[in-house]
Design a protein around this motif. Structure first.
Motif, mmCIF file in Angstrom:
data_model
loop_
_atom_site.group_PDB
_atom_site.id
_atom_site.type_symbol
_atom_site.label_atom_id
_atom_site.label_comp_id
_atom_site.label_asym_id
_atom_site.label_seq_id
_atom_site.Cartn_x
_atom_site.Cartn_y
_atom_site.Cartn_z
ATOM 1 N N SER A 68 -16.339 87.208 -47.155
ATOM 2 C CA SER A 68 -16.234 87.514 -45.728
ATOM 3 C C SER A 68 -17.293 88.501 -45.276
ATOM 4 O O SER A 68 -17.489 88.678 -44.073
ATOM 5 N N HIS A 96 -5.799 90.805 -47.051
ATOM 6 C CA HIS A 96 -6.869 90.123 -46.319
ATOM 7 C C HIS A 96 -7.623 89.082 -47.155
ATOM 8 O O HIS A 96 -8.660 88.599 -46.718
ATOM 9 N N ASN A 97 -7.123 88.737 -48.345
ATOM 10 C CA ASN A 97 -7.815 87.766 -49.204
ATOM 11 C C ASN A 97 -9.301 88.137 -49.319
ATOM 12 O O ASN A 97 -10.206 87.312 -49.179
ATOM 13 N N SER A 219 -10.008 87.496 -42.180
ATOM 14 C CA SER A 219 -9.111 86.721 -43.038
ATOM 15 C C SER A 219 -8.526 85.533 -42.273
ATOM 16 O O SER A 219 -8.433 84.426 -42.809
#
Length: 225
Positions: A68, A96-97, A219
């Motif tokens: 991200s 939030h992965n 996310s």
């Protein structure tokens, strides 16, 4: 003297009341202090196009998630360590992965930053980027004091002789310097500089609430089909 003292004290009291009233009026009227007196926003309005900032770097986080953000970092930079700690805390909690690519921007003012970046790359060649990355930040005060081989041992690099040959070579150094050129082209104010997937970025360490809001937004975007 007593009369003049009383007059002076009375004048100061009146001035204090006037100043307080003006501050309150300014606050409730929506007026703000001039931009020059406020802390600059960490967020970058634009990121120069024409460059794939995600084309290389060392991933930290779940392999199944698209990174991200790209973090251009300096191992001697206190703000870089602070951002690392904030992101790592959230990543270990599974929030939030979060998947991150780390790239290098060792600043000239930090005498051991380039060597530390090379050391992290050489550790990565033996599958130990993240342990070395964490060690270099955790032992930031030891950079330039403790030898690279001892830091590599602390990070669990298995073949120290190979590691030392690597840091003595030129090929990894060129990778570090190429990263720095890309970071400089962003024309941000310094390290850490973060480029976000989907556009935009920031410099330094945003307030925790802003960081969490930003990560949550990233996310949600990553989960879209």
């Amino acid at each position: 003297k007593a009369i003049w003292s009383n007059v002076l004290n009375g004048t100061l009291a009146i001035c204090a009341v006037i100043v307080t009233g003006l501050l309150i009026r300014s606050e409730f009227s929506g007026r703000r202090t001039p931009a020059s007196s406020r802390q600059a926003s960490p967020f970058l309005d634009t990121i120069p196009g024409g460059t794939n900032y995600f084309e290389r770097g060392w991933r930290v986080g779940p392999s199944g998630a698209a990174p991200s953000m790209v973090v251009f970092s300096d191992y001697e930079c206190p703000a870089c360590r602070a951002l690392h700690d904030e992101l790592e805390l959230r990543r270990r909690r599974g929030e939030h992965n979060l998947s991150i690519l780390f790239r290098h921007w060792p600043l000239a003012i930090h005498r051991s930053a380039e060597g530390a970046a090379v050391a992290s790359e050489c550790a990565a060649g033996q599958g130990r980027f993240q342990p070395m990355h964490d060690t270099l930040f955790a032992r930031q005060r030891d950079l330039g004091v403790v030898s690279w081989d001892l830091l590599a041992k602390a990070a669990g690099v298995p073949d120290i002789a190979r590691f030392m040959r690597c840091i003595s070579g030129d090929s990894v150094l060129q990778v570090v310097r190429a990263d720095a050129v890309v970071a400089q082209n962003i024309k941000s104010r310094g390290t850490p500089t973060v480029v976000l997937r989907g556009g935009g970025g920031f410099v330094g360490v945003p307030p925790k609430s802003s960081l969490d809001s930003l990560l949550a937004k990233l996310s949600r975007g990553a989960r879209r089909p």
